[in-house]
Design a protein around this motif. Structure first.
Motif, PDB file in Angstrom:
ATOM      1  N   TRP A 383       0.838  -1.202   0.000  1.00  0.00           N
ATOM      2  CA  TRP A 383       0.000   0.000   0.000  1.00  0.00           C
ATOM      3  C   TRP A 383       0.874   1.255   0.000  1.00  0.00           C
ATOM      4  O   TRP A 383       0.611   2.209  -0.746  1.00  0.00           O
ATOM      5  N   TRP A 384       1.905   1.260   0.831  1.00  0.00           N
ATOM      6  CA  TRP A 384       2.791   2.430   0.884  1.00  0.00           C
ATOM      7  C   TRP A 384       3.595   2.580  -0.405  1.00  0.00           C
ATOM      8  O   TRP A 384       3.914   3.694  -0.820  1.00  0.00           O
ATOM      9  N   LYS A 385       3.921   1.469  -1.029  1.00  0.00           N
ATOM     10  CA  LYS A 385       4.607   1.533  -2.323  1.00  0.00           C
ATOM     11  C   LYS A 385       3.726   2.219  -3.363  1.00  0.00           C
ATOM     12  O   LYS A 385       4.202   3.056  -4.144  1.00  0.00           O
ATOM     13  N   ASN A 387       1.378   4.352  -2.749  1.00  0.00           N
ATOM     14  CA  ASN A 387       1.112   5.738  -2.355  1.00  0.00           C
ATOM     15  C   ASN A 387       2.388   6.514  -2.032  1.00  0.00           C
ATOM     16  O   ASN A 387       2.346   7.544  -1.356  1.00  0.00           O
ATOM     17  N   ASN A 388       3.496   6.014  -2.543  1.00  0.00           N
ATOM     18  CA  ASN A 388       4.785   6.625  -2.244  1.00  0.00           C
ATOM     19  C   ASN A 388       4.875   8.070  -2.731  1.00  0.00           C
ATOM     20  O   ASN A 388       5.410   8.945  -2.044  1.00  0.00           O
ATOM     21  N   MET A 389       4.359   8.345  -3.904  1.00  0.00           N
ATOM     22  CA  MET A 389       4.457   9.686  -4.453  1.00  0.00           C
ATOM     23  C   MET A 389       3.562  10.672  -3.696  1.00  0.00           C
ATOM     24  O   MET A 389       3.860  11.863  -3.611  1.00  0.00           O
ATOM     25  N   LYS A 390       2.485  10.173  -3.131  1.00  0.00           N
ATOM     26  CA  LYS A 390       1.567  11.044  -2.393  1.00  0.00           C
ATOM     27  C   LYS A 390       2.129  11.403  -1.032  1.00  0.00           C
ATOM     28  O   LYS A 390       1.973  12.531  -0.550  1.00  0.00           O
ATOM     29  N   TYR A 391       2.761  10.447  -0.373  1.00  0.00           N
ATOM     30  CA  TYR A 391       3.322  10.669   0.968  1.00  0.00           C
ATOM     31  C   TYR A 391       4.816  10.333   0.934  1.00  0.00           C
ATOM     32  O   TYR A 391       5.245   9.304   1.461  1.00  0.00           O
ATOM     33  N   ARG A 392       5.596  11.205   0.330  1.00  0.00           N
ATOM     34  CA  ARG A 392       7.026  10.911   0.133  1.00  0.00           C
ATOM     35  C   ARG A 392       7.769  10.711   1.446  1.00  0.00           C
ATOM     36  O   ARG A 392       8.523   9.760   1.627  1.00  0.00           O
ATOM     37  N   VAL A 393       7.570  11.614   2.396  1.00  0.00           N
ATOM     38  CA  VAL A 393       8.299  11.554   3.665  1.00  0.00           C
ATOM     39  C   VAL A 393       7.791  10.412   4.534  1.00  0.00           C
ATOM     40  O   VAL A 393       8.562   9.680   5.142  1.00  0.00           O
TER      41      VAL A 393
END
Length: 394
Positions: A383-385, A387-393
């Motif tokens: 899931w984080w992969k 959404n990586n661009m949305k929540y970079r930090v």
């Protein structure tokens, strides 16, 4: 002529044999029929150096790792400690590698283990620990559950002994001391009570997938079970009281890393903390512990945000200079900034102000929980992969 042919054939066969042995040696340099102690020792150190180089190459581009320690005792009663690094690779896959396997003298106290490890001081010196080491040490949940069960069973040893006596009679017909039906029922009830501990231990001890985001919900189940059993008056009350006391001792203070891992699971966020803490803590303590989790999460995010900004500052400066060069024109032999470059400067300032007003952490927590139809197949890292661009930090 025949002798010459035979000699040539024999020479070719020997040559072919040498080639085969060379290929086998290349594929497995440590495989050989004749080996003495010195050769074996040399091969072991050669293999060690090869594996050490692989680990160094693997960790070369990794910024953060989690380190776990496991104690193990050999058949010769010599105690060892295995130090393992866990991290995510560039494809968001969970990886691990052994860093060390070292002798640990008795007694196995925290001070002795820390001296053998010699890790925290080195990392603190290099300013590599998140929040100055506030999240460095996390107690092993599986070990804590083991201590809980051991303490609880020590309170009902007589009941357990009576149940085991029936097994003695099966082996020795002259053994006459048998448990009563009441004792048998008590043992069944205890086994049923402890079944939840067995299930939770299997969940949090798995190594095939990330489990830290699952700990908080499982600890909630254990505490709820202890609270409910503690209200019942009976032979198990002493056992449950001792287990509950041990739980509060080891897990009474908010375990920040477990809580933060739970919050970063998109199915949970702060909602799980708000749901679990009133069961784990008293009403007043629950509010205080939730505040601690929120504040720690905020400080951790800010720390990562500053590191992320510092890491990309050179790229941003270079990109800004290129934009200014591309958005300018020559007027009377001088370079003049046009409106587009001024607009980019304005956007960068506005974005910084927005970041200060509402961080991506706050945006993520306000987005709501991810509702998953099949929890068993859900992969938090996947899931984080996505959404990586949305929540970079984050």
């Amino acid at each position: 002529m025949d002798d010459a042919t035979e000699n040539v054939d024999e020479a070719n066969q020997n040559k072919e044999k040498d080639v085969i042995e060379a290929n086998e040696e290349e594929e497995n340099p440590f495989a050989s029929k004749k080996r003495n102690h010195a050769t074996v020792r040399k091969d072991y150190f050669s293999a060690y150096d090869i594996e050490k180089k692989k680990v160094k190459d693997l960790l070369k581009h990794i910024d953060k790792v989690s380190v776990t320690t496991d104690l193990w005792k050999s058949g010769q009663q010599v105690s060892y400690m295995v130090i393992t690094a866990h991290f995510m690779d560039s494809n968001w896959n969970l990886q691990k590698c052994t860093l060390n396997f070292c002798d640990v003298p008795s007694p196995h106290t925290g001070v002795v283990i820390c001296d053998v490890l010699m890790l925290k001081d080195n990392l603190a010196y290099k300013n590599s620990l998140a929040l100055n080491g506030k999240l460095f040490h996390v107690k092993c949940c599986a070990h804590i559950l083991k201590l809980l069960v051991q303490d609880g069973l020590s309170e009902i040893e007589d009941i357990i002994f009576n149940d085991v006596s029936s097994l003695y009679q099966q082996r020795d017909p002259t053994y006459t001391f048998l448990p009563s039906e009441e004792d048998c029922e008590k043992v069944k009830e205890v086994c049923s009570f402890l079944e939840e501990f067995n299930k939770v231990t299997k969940v949090i001890s798995s190594t095939e997938y990330p489990t830290s985001n699952l700990f908080l919900a499982e600890l909630y189940n254990i505490k709820k079970l202890l609270n409910e059993a503690h209200e019942n008056v009976g032979y198990m009350q002493a056992m449950v009281s001792k287990m509950k006391k041990k739980f509060d001792k080891f897990l009474g203070d908010c375990n920040l890393l477990i809580s933060i891992a739970a919050v970063l699971d998109p199915r949970n966020k702060m909602k799980l903390v708000e749901w679990c803490f009133p069961e784990i803590y008293s009403t007043s303590d629950a509010i205080e512990q939730m505040t601690i989790v929120q504040e720690t999460l905020r400080m951790l995010y800010n720390e990562y945000f500053e590191a992320h900004r510092a890491k990309n500052v050179d790229t941003k400066i270079s990109g800004a200079e290129n934009q200014r060069e591309g958005s300018s024109c020559i007027v009377s032999g001088k370079r003049k900034v046009r409106g587009r470059a001024q607009f980019y400067s304005y956007i960068r300032n506005v974005d910084n102000i927005i970041e200060q007003v509402k961080s991506k952490l706050e945006v993520c927590l306000e987005d709501g929980c991810h509702i998953c139809e099949d929890d068993e197949k859900f992969d938090a890292l996947e899931w984080w992969k996505m959404n990586n661009m949305k929540y970079r930090v984050l």
